[in-house]
Design a protein around this motif. Sequence first.
Motif, short mmCIF file in Angstrom:
data_model
loop_
_atom_site.label_atom_id
_atom_site.label_comp_id
_atom_site.label_asym_id
_atom_site.label_seq_id
_atom_site.Cartn_x
_atom_site.Cartn_y
_atom_site.Cartn_z
N ILE A 95 5.82 24.80 -14.82
CA ILE A 95 5.09 25.49 -13.75
C ILE A 95 3.72 24.89 -13.52
CG2 ILE A 95 6.31 27.66 -14.15
CD1 ILE A 95 3.78 28.68 -15.59
N GLU A 96 3.36 23.86 -14.31
CA GLU A 96 2.07 23.20 -14.21
C GLU A 96 0.92 24.21 -14.30
OE1 GLU A 96 1.20 19.97 -13.94
OE2 GLU A 96 3.20 19.12 -13.92
N ASP A 97 1.02 25.12 -15.27
CA ASP A 97 -0.04 26.11 -15.44
C ASP A 97 -0.01 26.65 -16.87
OD1 ASP A 97 -2.24 27.57 -14.65
OD2 ASP A 97 -1.24 28.49 -12.92
N THR A 98 -1.07 27.38 -17.20
CA THR A 98 -1.19 27.94 -18.54
C THR A 98 -0.44 29.26 -18.67
OG1 THR A 98 -3.26 29.04 -17.95
CG2 THR A 98 -3.42 26.84 -18.92
N ILE A 99 -0.12 29.59 -19.92
CA ILE A 99 0.59 30.83 -20.24
C ILE A 99 -0.20 31.54 -21.34
CG2 ILE A 99 2.73 31.84 -21.12
CD1 ILE A 99 4.16 29.29 -20.19
N ASP A 100 -0.56 32.78 -21.11
CA ASP A 100 -1.30 33.54 -22.11
C ASP A 100 -0.40 33.88 -23.30
OD1 ASP A 100 -3.53 33.47 -20.47
OD2 ASP A 100 -3.11 35.43 -19.56
N ASP A 101 -1.01 33.98 -24.47
CA ASP A 101 -0.31 34.40 -25.69
C ASP A 101 0.98 33.61 -25.92
OD1 ASP A 101 -2.31 36.32 -26.07
OD2 ASP A 101 -1.22 37.81 -24.90
N ALA A 102 0.87 32.29 -25.80
CA ALA A 102 2.04 31.43 -25.95
C ALA A 102 2.39 31.16 -27.41
CB ALA A 102 1.80 30.12 -25.22
N PHE A 103 1.43 31.32 -28.30
CA PHE A 103 1.68 31.11 -29.72
C PHE A 103 0.78 32.04 -30.52
CE2 PHE A 103 -1.89 28.38 -28.81
CZ PHE A 103 -2.70 28.47 -29.95
N THR A 104 1.16 32.26 -31.77
CA THR A 104 0.36 33.11 -32.66
C THR A 104 0.16 32.39 -33.98
OG1 THR A 104 1.20 35.15 -31.64
CG2 THR A 104 0.23 35.33 -33.85
N VAL A 105 -1.07 32.40 -34.45
CA VAL A 105 -1.39 31.84 -35.76
C VAL A 105 -1.39 33.00 -36.76
CG1 VAL A 105 -3.12 30.65 -37.16
CG2 VAL A 105 -2.76 29.98 -34.76
N PRO A 106 -0.43 33.05 -37.68
CA PRO A 106 -0.37 34.15 -38.65
C PRO A 106 -1.57 34.11 -39.59
CG PRO A 106 1.69 32.90 -38.59
CD PRO A 106 0.69 32.10 -37.86
N VAL A 107 -1.93 35.25 -40.09
CA VAL A 107 -3.10 35.32 -40.97
C VAL A 107 -2.92 34.49 -42.24
CG1 VAL A 107 -2.28 37.40 -42.17
CG2 VAL A 107 -4.74 36.94 -42.01
N ASP A 108 -1.68 34.29 -42.69
CA ASP A 108 -1.44 33.56 -43.93
C ASP A 108 -1.44 32.04 -43.75
OD1 ASP A 108 -1.21 35.91 -45.38
OD2 ASP A 108 0.96 36.04 -45.08
N ALA A 109 -1.46 31.56 -42.52
CA ALA A 109 -1.47 30.11 -42.29
C ALA A 109 -2.83 29.53 -42.66
CB ALA A 109 -1.15 29.81 -40.83
N LYS A 110 -2.84 28.65 -43.63
CA LYS A 110 -4.10 28.07 -44.11
C LYS A 110 -4.37 26.67 -43.58
CE LYS A 110 -5.04 31.71 -46.44
NZ LYS A 110 -6.06 32.64 -45.90
N VAL A 111 -3.37 26.07 -42.93
CA VAL A 111 -3.56 24.75 -42.33
C VAL A 111 -3.35 24.85 -40.82
CG1 VAL A 111 -2.79 22.35 -42.26
CG2 VAL A 111 -2.74 23.61 -44.42
N LEU A 112 -4.37 24.54 -40.07
CA LEU A 112 -4.28 24.51 -38.62
C LEU A 112 -4.11 23.06 -38.18
CD1 LEU A 112 -7.35 26.81 -37.80
CD2 LEU A 112 -4.96 27.53 -38.09
#
Length: 223
Positions: free
Chosen positions: A121-138
């Motif tokens: 769609i050539e546009d952004t999408i809100d809330d497309a991914f979630t970083v869980p609280v336990d993820a220590k490597v971004l």
Amino acid sequence: MVDTLRLTPPSALSRLVPHILEMESAAHGKRIAIGMAGGPGTGKSTLAAELVAMLNAVKPGSAALVPMDGFHMKHAKIEAMGVADRKGAPHTFEGAAFVSFLHRLKHADESVSGPGYSRKIEDTIDDAFTVPVDAKVLVVEGNYLLLTEGPWAGVKSLLDYAVFIHVPRELVRNRLMKRHGEEGLFTEERNRAHIERNDLPNYDLVEQSRERADVIFELDVER
């Protein structure tokens, strides 16, 4: 002088995974951010996703992907600004919002959702991914992570380790033609013009930031 290594993508990943696991262990529970920078069409998005998968295979839930592309300005805003023909250039992103988001992620004690970008769609999408609280490597990936202009200058200090991905310019041109053509949104002529006017100048700009990385991978790829 930054180490520059010519590696296949699998070899690059094999080199990164143990190094990042060591970094995570040394961080004693604090989040670390690994930057995967490079121009459009260099394969950094694929490499970053594979890196997250490999880290999570070793330590389930330990890594999360954080793409920069979700911080494109909304297409309507870009059109209103009259810069649609430069879409994808640094000034068509919400750079300051991206820096703020990374800062929030580094210190978050809750799950955090972020925006993504859809080429369909050539546009952004809100809330497309979630970083869980336990993820220590971004694993943060994007074109402009190492630039020194404007708000982008604030990204580097938030990265604990920065990787620059390089592939030859002509290969990038061919990849981008294929990518744009697969979506079928525009004519071949339009896609070619956009790549020459916009994507390749962005590639050239990003290449100038490569020396700010901790390591440069010149990927050994054929297509």
